[in-house]
Design a protein around this motif. Structure first.
Motif, PDB file in Angstrom:
ATOM      1  N   ALA A 230      -0.070 -50.691  -1.967  1.00 11.10           N
ATOM      2  CA  ALA A 230      -0.350 -49.612  -2.913  1.00 11.10           C
ATOM      3  C   ALA A 230      -1.674 -48.936  -2.561  1.00 11.10           C
ATOM      4  N   LEU A 231      -2.681 -49.707  -2.174  1.00  7.05           N
ATOM      5  CA  LEU A 231      -3.955 -49.117  -1.777  1.00  7.05           C
ATOM      6  C   LEU A 231      -3.810 -48.268  -0.522  1.00  7.05           C
ATOM      7  N   THR A 232      -2.998 -48.733   0.412  1.00  5.33           N
ATOM      8  CA  THR A 232      -2.732 -47.929   1.605  1.00  5.33           C
ATOM      9  C   THR A 232      -2.083 -46.609   1.208  1.00  5.33           C
ATOM     10  N   GLY A 233      -1.075 -46.680   0.356  1.00  2.84           N
ATOM     11  CA  GLY A 233      -0.392 -45.467  -0.086  1.00  2.84           C
ATOM     12  C   GLY A 233      -1.310 -44.526  -0.835  1.00  2.84           C
TER      13      GLY A 233
ATOM     14  N   ALA B  11      -5.897 -38.686   1.132  1.00  6.37           N
ATOM     15  CA  ALA B  11      -6.245 -37.959   2.367  1.00  6.37           C
ATOM     16  C   ALA B  11      -5.337 -36.749   2.548  1.00  6.37           C
ATOM     17  N   ALA B  12      -4.058 -36.892   2.197  1.00  6.84           N
ATOM     18  CA  ALA B  12      -3.123 -35.763   2.297  1.00  6.84           C
ATOM     19  C   ALA B  12      -3.509 -34.637   1.357  1.00  6.84           C
TER      20      ALA B  12
ATOM     21  N   LEU C 229      -6.433 -33.636   0.930  1.00 10.47           N
ATOM     22  CA  LEU C 229      -7.470 -32.885   1.644  1.00 10.47           C
ATOM     23  C   LEU C 229      -6.897 -32.160   2.855  1.00 10.47           C
ATOM     24  N   ASN C 230      -6.058 -32.851   3.604  1.00 13.04           N
ATOM     25  CA  ASN C 230      -5.440 -32.280   4.800  1.00 13.04           C
ATOM     26  C   ASN C 230      -4.111 -33.012   5.011  1.00 13.04           C
ATOM     27  N   ALA C 231      -3.025 -32.315   4.807  1.00  7.85           N
ATOM     28  CA  ALA C 231      -1.701 -32.939   4.822  1.00  7.85           C
ATOM     29  C   ALA C 231      -1.344 -33.558   6.167  1.00  7.85           C
ATOM     30  N   TYR C 232      -1.859 -33.022   7.234  1.00 11.36           N
ATOM     31  CA  TYR C 232      -1.359 -33.375   8.555  1.00 11.36           C
ATOM     32  C   TYR C 232      -2.060 -34.577   9.174  1.00 11.36           C
ATOM     33  N   ILE C 233      -3.279 -34.869   8.742  1.00 15.51           N
ATOM     34  CA  ILE C 233      -4.006 -36.004   9.318  1.00 15.51           C
ATOM     35  C   ILE C 233      -3.315 -37.326   8.974  1.00 15.51           C
ATOM     36  N   PRO C 234      -3.069 -37.637   7.699  1.00 14.46           N
ATOM     37  CA  PRO C 234      -2.395 -38.908   7.424  1.00 14.46           C
ATOM     38  C   PRO C 234      -0.956 -38.925   7.918  1.00 14.46           C
ATOM     39  N   PHE C 235      -0.289 -37.779   7.890  1.00 14.59           N
ATOM     40  CA  PHE C 235       1.079 -37.708   8.410  1.00 14.59           C
ATOM     41  C   PHE C 235       1.109 -38.118   9.873  1.00 14.59           C
ATOM     42  N   LEU C 236       0.217 -37.519  10.673  1.00 13.88           N
ATOM     43  CA  LEU C 236       0.195 -37.822  12.105  1.00 13.88           C
ATOM     44  C   LEU C 236      -0.245 -39.262  12.371  1.00 13.88           C
TER      45      LEU C 236
ATOM     46  N   ALA D 144     -10.726 -36.969   5.349  1.00  8.63           N
ATOM     47  CA  ALA D 144      -9.289 -37.252   5.490  1.00  8.63           C
ATOM     48  C   ALA D 144      -9.036 -38.228   6.640  1.00  8.63           C
ATOM     49  N   ILE D 145      -9.750 -38.049   7.740  1.00  7.77           N
ATOM     50  CA  ILE D 145      -9.610 -38.966   8.876  1.00  7.77           C
ATOM     51  C   ILE D 145     -10.099 -40.355   8.478  1.00  7.77           C
ATOM     52  N   GLY D 146     -11.297 -40.414   7.927  1.00  3.66           N
ATOM     53  CA  GLY D 146     -11.870 -41.701   7.547  1.00  3.66           C
ATOM     54  C   GLY D 146     -11.042 -42.427   6.505  1.00  3.66           C
ATOM     55  N   LEU D 147     -10.606 -41.699   5.477  1.00  3.80           N
ATOM     56  CA  LEU D 147      -9.808 -42.318   4.418  1.00  3.80           C
ATOM     57  C   LEU D 147      -8.460 -42.787   4.947  1.00  3.80           C
ATOM     58  N   SER D 148      -7.859 -42.018   5.839  1.00  4.94           N
ATOM     59  CA  SER D 148      -6.580 -42.427   6.438  1.00  4.94           C
ATOM     60  C   SER D 148      -6.738 -43.711   7.239  1.00  4.94           C
TER      61      SER D 148
END
Length: 191
Positions: free
Chosen positions: A4-7, A13-14, A16-23, A153-157
């Motif tokens: 759940a914490l990962t999600g 992060a999404a 802030l920027n949808a594509y960073i955690p997606f990628l 977003a990068i760091g949080l992902s």
């Protein structure tokens, strides 16, 4: 709990920027065993999805640095960021199966909804604050804030995937920061 914490971290992060955690999720699922995607989301590891995600990331990074254009970009992203938050939360909640819980299997829509809500709240804060930053700094603060958001977003992902317990620390710091800002604003209005 860690799932759940990962999600939550990836969904935030999404926002802030949808594509960073997606990628990050797509690449980890494609090249490692750290992320195992549930059936129905395997498309995320295709070269088409990764390529389009990369192109959209590059476009978003550039557009988000231009004052006024960033506000239009945020309007477009109002649907994309929460949807991506739902997808990455659902994608990583598949690990719940590995932890021995049937919760996600019994309620597969809940991780999606949770991701949409978390990403939506973060996006709403970002989209509300950015015009204020642009106006308050004559447009000079927008690129700086955008770069900080991308870094966050990068760091949080990365934290969400590799050290999910730290998501609690990050969330606590964000809440604390918002409380401090709110008190400062109230103090300024009172004087």
């Amino acid at each position: 709990m860690l799932v759940a914490l990962t999600g939550i971290g990836l969904s935030a992060a999404a926002g802030l920027n949808a594509y960073i955690p997606f990628l990050l999720v797509a690449l980890l699922a494609r090249f490692t065993d750290l992320v195992v995607l549930p059936s129905g989301l395997e498309w995320m590891t295709s070269w088409w999805a990764i390529g389009i995600g990369t192109l959209l990331l590059l476009t978003d990074v550039v557009l988000d640095k231009v004052p006024a254009v960033d506000t239009v970009n945020d309007a477009v992203q109002t649907f994309i960021r929460p949807a991506t938050g739902g997808i990455v939360f659902a994608a990583t909640s598949a690990a719940e199966d590995l932890e021995g819980s049937s919760w996600v299997q019994d309620n597969p829509w809940l991780p999606i909804l949770a991701g949409i809500v978390v990403a939506g709240v973060v996006h709403a804060g970002k989209a509300t604050a950015r015009p204020v930053v642009n106006v308050g700094t004559g447009g000079l603060g927008g690129p700086v804030v955008s770069t900080l958001e991308d870094g966050a977003a990068i760091g949080l992902s990365l934290v969400a995937v590799f050290l999910p317990i730290l998501v609690l620390v990050v969330l606590a710091l964000v809440v604390w920061g918002l409380v401090v800002l709110r008190r400062r604003r109230r103090g300024r209005r009172g004087t």
